[in-house]
Design an enzyme around this catalytic site. Structure first.
Site, PDB file in Angstrom:
ATOM      1  N   SER A 149       0.426   7.161   4.057  1.00  0.00           N
ATOM      2  CA  SER A 149       1.498   8.256   4.415  1.00  0.00           C
ATOM      3  C   SER A 149       1.148   9.177   5.411  1.00  0.00           C
ATOM      4  O   SER A 149       0.027   9.480   5.357  1.00  0.00           O
ATOM      5  CB  SER A 149       1.748   8.734   3.120  1.00  0.00           C
ATOM      6  OG  SER A 149       2.676   9.805   3.141  1.00  0.00           O
ATOM      7  N   TYR A 162      -1.487  13.362  -4.770  1.00  0.00           N
ATOM      8  CA  TYR A 162      -0.859  12.070  -4.058  1.00  0.00           C
ATOM      9  C   TYR A 162      -1.491  12.166  -2.423  1.00  0.00           C
ATOM     10  O   TYR A 162      -1.913  11.146  -1.933  1.00  0.00           O
ATOM     11  CB  TYR A 162       0.489  11.981  -3.886  1.00  0.00           C
ATOM     12  CG  TYR A 162       1.170  11.257  -3.010  1.00  0.00           C
ATOM     13  CD1 TYR A 162       1.288   9.683  -3.620  1.00  0.00           C
ATOM     14  CD2 TYR A 162       1.756  11.375  -1.781  1.00  0.00           C
ATOM     15  CE1 TYR A 162       1.907   8.906  -2.565  1.00  0.00           C
ATOM     16  CE2 TYR A 162       2.424  10.357  -1.364  1.00  0.00           C
ATOM     17  CZ  TYR A 162       2.431   9.199  -1.547  1.00  0.00           C
ATOM     18  OH  TYR A 162       2.761   8.187  -0.810  1.00  0.00           O
ATOM     19  N   LYS A 166      -3.853   9.505  -0.334  1.00  0.00           N
ATOM     20  CA  LYS A 166      -3.285   8.734   0.794  1.00  0.00           C
ATOM     21  C   LYS A 166      -4.412   8.996   1.962  1.00  0.00           C
ATOM     22  O   LYS A 166      -4.650   8.209   2.934  1.00  0.00           O
ATOM     23  CB  LYS A 166      -2.223   9.469   1.260  1.00  0.00           C
ATOM     24  CG  LYS A 166      -0.765   8.598   0.190  1.00  0.00           C
ATOM     25  CD  LYS A 166      -1.077   7.066   0.067  1.00  0.00           C
ATOM     26  CE  LYS A 166       0.000   6.259  -0.462  1.00  0.00           C
ATOM     27  NZ  LYS A 166      -0.017   4.903  -0.724  1.00  0.00           N
TER      28      LYS A 166
END
Length: 257
Positions: A149, A162, A166
């Protein structure tokens, strides 16, 4: 004049796509099948994948369902054992399954959300890569794409853990690419920007958040899930035969802003 070689031909290849029951994973699975691969459509629940498999078959492609929760080590091991027993090989792996259970200030992240995110997005990806690379190496090599991401480069607001996972996926991609090159296994990462999926609904369906995001996207729109599939097709195809260890941004220019 000779017929040009199709650098995107995946005929005869066996591909595994995780998180493929919807969104980005669904479109990647359908695209790989359209270019000739037999696609193993995987998600936590088999029923969720069946409609994708049927759509691929209806379009003239080849596919099957395989249930696998990549947050569970036993399920990862069982999945690769099943693939080797049935197909004897794996040529393409797209690690797309991920989780983002917490949206809020980083200091309020509880240990349950932290552990779930790490178990799927780091441990899961790591051992999927490990098992995938070893199986590929038995039959001449292959290609792995880890869906990371843009948040792995610039942490997303209210998406701390998160984003951290990533970032780890990007680093993991570099590490596997370096060590698996002698095995003839290429490992690359896809870095999607904001994409209109159920997974990203906290962003794209919140007008205030979306407005803030788009202020930093030169193309001034979110991506559609199918706009990620072409990049993955390139990375797993013969067209990318000398490409490994790259992190390909598909973000409308977000990381330029």
């Amino acid at each position: 004049m000779s017929t040009p070689v199709n650098l995107f031909d995946l005929s005869g290849k066996v591909a595994l796509v995780t998180g493929a029951s919807r969104g980005i994973g669904e479109h990647i699975a359908k695209t790989l099948a359209a270019y000739g691969a037999h696609v193993i459509v995987s998600s936590r629940k088999a029923e969720a994948c069946d409609s994708v498999v049927q759509a691929i078959k209806d379009a003239g492609g080849s596919a099957e369902t395989l249930a696998c929760h990549i947050g569970e080590m036993a399920q990862i091991e069982a999945a690769f054992a099943a693939i080797e027993a049935k197909h004897g090989r794996l040529d393409i792996l797209v690690n797309n399954a991920a989780t983002n259970p917490y949206f809020g200030h980083i200091t309020e992240t509880d240990v349950t959300a932290f552990q779930k995110t790490v178990d799927v997005n780091i441990r899961g990806y790591f051992f999927m890569c490990s098992h995938g690379a070893k199986l590929m190496a038995k039959h001449g090599g292959g290609a792995i794409v880890n869906v990371a991401s843009v948040n792995g480069v610039i942490p997303g607001a209210m998406q701390g853990i998160y984003s951290i996972t990533k970032a780890a996926v990007i680093s993991m991609t570099h590490a596997f690419a370096k060590e698996c090159a002698p095995m003839k296994v290429r490992v690359n990462a896809l870095l999607p920007g904001a994409t209109d999926t159920k997974f990203a609904s906290a962003l794209v369906q919140n007008p205030a958040v979306l407005k803030h995001v788009l202020e930093h996207v030169p193309m001034n729109r979110v991506a559609q899930p199918d706009e990620m599939a072409g990049a993955v097709l390139y990375l797993v195809s013969p067209a990318a035969s000398y490409t490994t260890g790259t992190a390909l941004n598909v973000d409308g220019g977000y990381l330029l802003a």
